[in-house]
Write an enzyme that holds these catalytic residues in place. Structure first.
Site, PDB file in Angstrom:
ATOM      1  N   SER A 173       0.851  -1.190   0.000  1.00  0.00           N
ATOM      2  CA  SER A 173       0.000   0.000   0.000  1.00  0.00           C
ATOM      3  C   SER A 173       0.892   1.247   0.000  1.00  0.00           C
ATOM      4  O   SER A 173       1.736   1.386  -0.882  1.00  0.00           O
ATOM      5  CB  SER A 173      -0.958  -0.050   1.189  1.00  0.00           C
ATOM      6  OG  SER A 173      -2.023   0.851   1.028  1.00  0.00           O
ATOM      7  N   GLU A 268      -9.521  -5.625  -3.652  1.00  0.00           N
ATOM      8  CA  GLU A 268      -8.822  -4.729  -2.738  1.00  0.00           C
ATOM      9  C   GLU A 268      -9.768  -3.967  -1.793  1.00  0.00           C
ATOM     10  O   GLU A 268      -9.568  -3.922  -0.585  1.00  0.00           O
ATOM     11  CB  GLU A 268      -7.989  -3.723  -3.540  1.00  0.00           C
ATOM     12  CG  GLU A 268      -6.824  -4.317  -4.313  1.00  0.00           C
ATOM     13  CD  GLU A 268      -5.563  -4.443  -3.488  1.00  0.00           C
ATOM     14  OE1 GLU A 268      -5.584  -4.132  -2.291  1.00  0.00           O
ATOM     15  OE2 GLU A 268      -4.544  -4.874  -4.057  1.00  0.00           O
ATOM     16  N   HIS A 350      -7.596  -5.976   0.588  1.00  0.00           N
ATOM     17  CA  HIS A 350      -6.396  -5.192   0.862  1.00  0.00           C
ATOM     18  C   HIS A 350      -5.751  -5.649   2.171  1.00  0.00           C
ATOM     19  O   HIS A 350      -6.422  -5.786   3.195  1.00  0.00           O
ATOM     20  CB  HIS A 350      -6.788  -3.712   0.945  1.00  0.00           C
ATOM     21  CG  HIS A 350      -5.644  -2.765   0.893  1.00  0.00           C
ATOM     22  ND1 HIS A 350      -4.837  -2.623  -0.220  1.00  0.00           N
ATOM     23  CD2 HIS A 350      -5.166  -1.878   1.798  1.00  0.00           C
ATOM     24  CE1 HIS A 350      -3.935  -1.688   0.007  1.00  0.00           C
ATOM     25  NE2 HIS A 350      -4.102  -1.229   1.225  1.00  0.00           N
TER      26      HIS A 350
END
Length: 462
Positions: A173, A268, A350
């Protein structure tokens, strides 16, 4: 206890030593607030994680920031207890460039060290402290901190048995975006980037955000940033407000000489839907407004609407592909010889891939969708080994695209993005917070002068 040169740590398991809270730069407060990092030489034991950067987040199993904590530029090393010449992984934590720390349980490096890496994690300045626009001070201070940590690793890691000529920079990320900015630094041979965010900002956007931040103290900056985030009800920022990140023309391309391993998950944004930080879109009218707010072509919106059973599903999957999956894939393809993986193990959202790569499934039930069983541990072993092999040789063990867990065919989704520009930095309108909310002493249209840069923040509360 275990000692490496002037560093005194501890054995955390058989064959692995940990050295925690090593100071790599001076505290960035008082006269050094908003300045570039200044190298520091650590003194004392290395037994506990250092304080974390100013933020309001309280993450499971991790420390929280307390006003007055200053010594936030620290790093941690996990190393095999014996031998030298081990490949090195400098891993940068994620958190929207606004929250998180190297002390999160997901990033414990013991399993990777046991498998043959020297693992380094670090804290860096976040939010306004790290990425806010402050006249007369350098931009992207969080990235400067990361580069200072890399310099420290190059200079010192041989003491811990690491090879300073075989350094991989990795992250997920915001940490993955950060790794791209470090890829061209001296000594970096390889990059691991999971879920690279499409998040660069214009100078003008950073200026408009700064107009609503009270910079007098770290706590006033955090409080006013939180108020500004809460105020984003319309436009692109109304769906998932992220105000801070690198101020740059675009994410940098990976240098051709650097080995690259990239990965994204296949759903995600399901994470943000699950934790309630994503404003939902449930009707066709809301979906159309979302498309207009982001300037998305109608055929893209229609394509996702046709692929998924509900408007809500189309919206969540489109957001995830727009912000993470498509940018990550494009970076891999542009490099030409990068290794690309897709993580489809349910819930495939995610950050679900991170505990698998670090071998830290215990306690990660929410992220990985429940308690880990034999199948999950076997998958973790394979993913961890791929990281170790890549850091050692540049080859994680596959060519083409590797699917971790369930294989999901993304070809139809990818085709819809073919003509869509994702390189333009963000320059969204910024909604003002209520007059009664922070920032304190800040008038709309002009930030209060940074008169507190030479004043130490309050001491910790009892």
């Amino acid at each position: 206890m275990s000692t490496r040169g002037r560093f005194r740590g501890r054995a955390v398991e058989s064959g692995v030593d940990a050295f925690l809270g090593i100071r790599y730069a001076e505290p960035p407060f008082g006269p050094r607030r908003f300045a570039a990092p200044v190298r520091a030489d650590h003194t004392g034991d290395c037994l506990d994680f250092g304080p974390i950067a100013p933020q309001s987040a309280a993450l499971p199993g991790a420390p929280v920031w307390r006003p007055g904590d200053e010594d936030v530029l620290t790093l941690n090393v996990w190393a095999p207890a014996r031998g030298d010449g081990w490949p090195v992984l400098l891993y940068l934590h994620g958190g929207a460039y606004t929250f998180g720390s190297s002390a999160q349980p997901d990033y414990d490096g013991a399993a990777l060290a046991r498998a043959g890496l020297v693992v380094v994690t670090c804290n860096y300045r976040l939010g306004f402290e790290g990425f806010g626009r402050v006249e007369g001070f350098p931009a992207n201070r969080g990235l400067l901190d990361q580069r200072a940590a890399l310099d420290w690793v190059r200079d010192e890691i041989a003491v811990f048995g690491g090879d300073p000529d075989n350094i991989t920079v990795g992250g997920q990320s915001a940490g993955a975006g950060s790794a791209l900015f470090l890829a061209d630094a001296p000594g970096v041979r390889r990059v691991i980037a999971h879920s690279v965010p499409n998040a660069c900002y214009t100078e003008d956007f950073a200026r408009r955000v700064a107009e609503w931040i009270d910079p007098r103290t770290p706590e006033s900056a955090v409080a006013s940033a939180d108020a500004l985030i809460a105020a984003q009800k319309a436009g692109p920022l109304g769906y998932d407000p992220v105000l801070f990140g690198p101020v740059a023309d675009r994410l940098p391309a990976l240098p051709p000489h650097v080995d690259a391993l990239l990965c994204h998950t296949t759903s995600e944004y399901r994470l943000f839907e699950a934790v309630g930080t994503l404003t939902p879109v449930r009707t066709d009218a809301e979906y159309a407004r979302f498309g207009r707010d982001h300037g998305l072509p109608q055929d893209l919106l229609d394509g996702y609407r046709a692929l998924f059973p509900t408007v809500a599903d189309a919206f969540v999957e489109l957001m995830g592909d727009m912000v993470f999956a498509e940018p990550t894939t494009r970076i891999a393809e542009a490099h030409g010889r990068a290794h690309l993986a897709r993580f489809g193990c349910p819930p495939a959202w995610h950050t679900a891939d991170v505990p698998f790569c670090f071998g830290n499934l215990a306690g990660a039930d929410f992220l990985i969708g429940g308690p880990a069983g034999p199948a999950e541990h076997a998958l973790s072993d394979r993913m961890l080994r791929a990281w170790v092999d890549f850091c050692r040789t540049g080859d994680p063990g596959w060519t083409g695209v590797r699917h971790w867990g369930e294989q999901v065919d993304l070809s139809a989704r990818r085709a819809l993005w073919r003509e869509v520009d994702l390189d333009t930095p963000r320059d969204h309108p910024v909604g003002a917070p209520p007059v009664s909310a922070p920032p304190v002493g800040v008038a709309p249209g002009g930030a209060a002068p940074v008169s507190g840069t030479g004043v130490r923040p309050p001491r910790p509360r009892p």
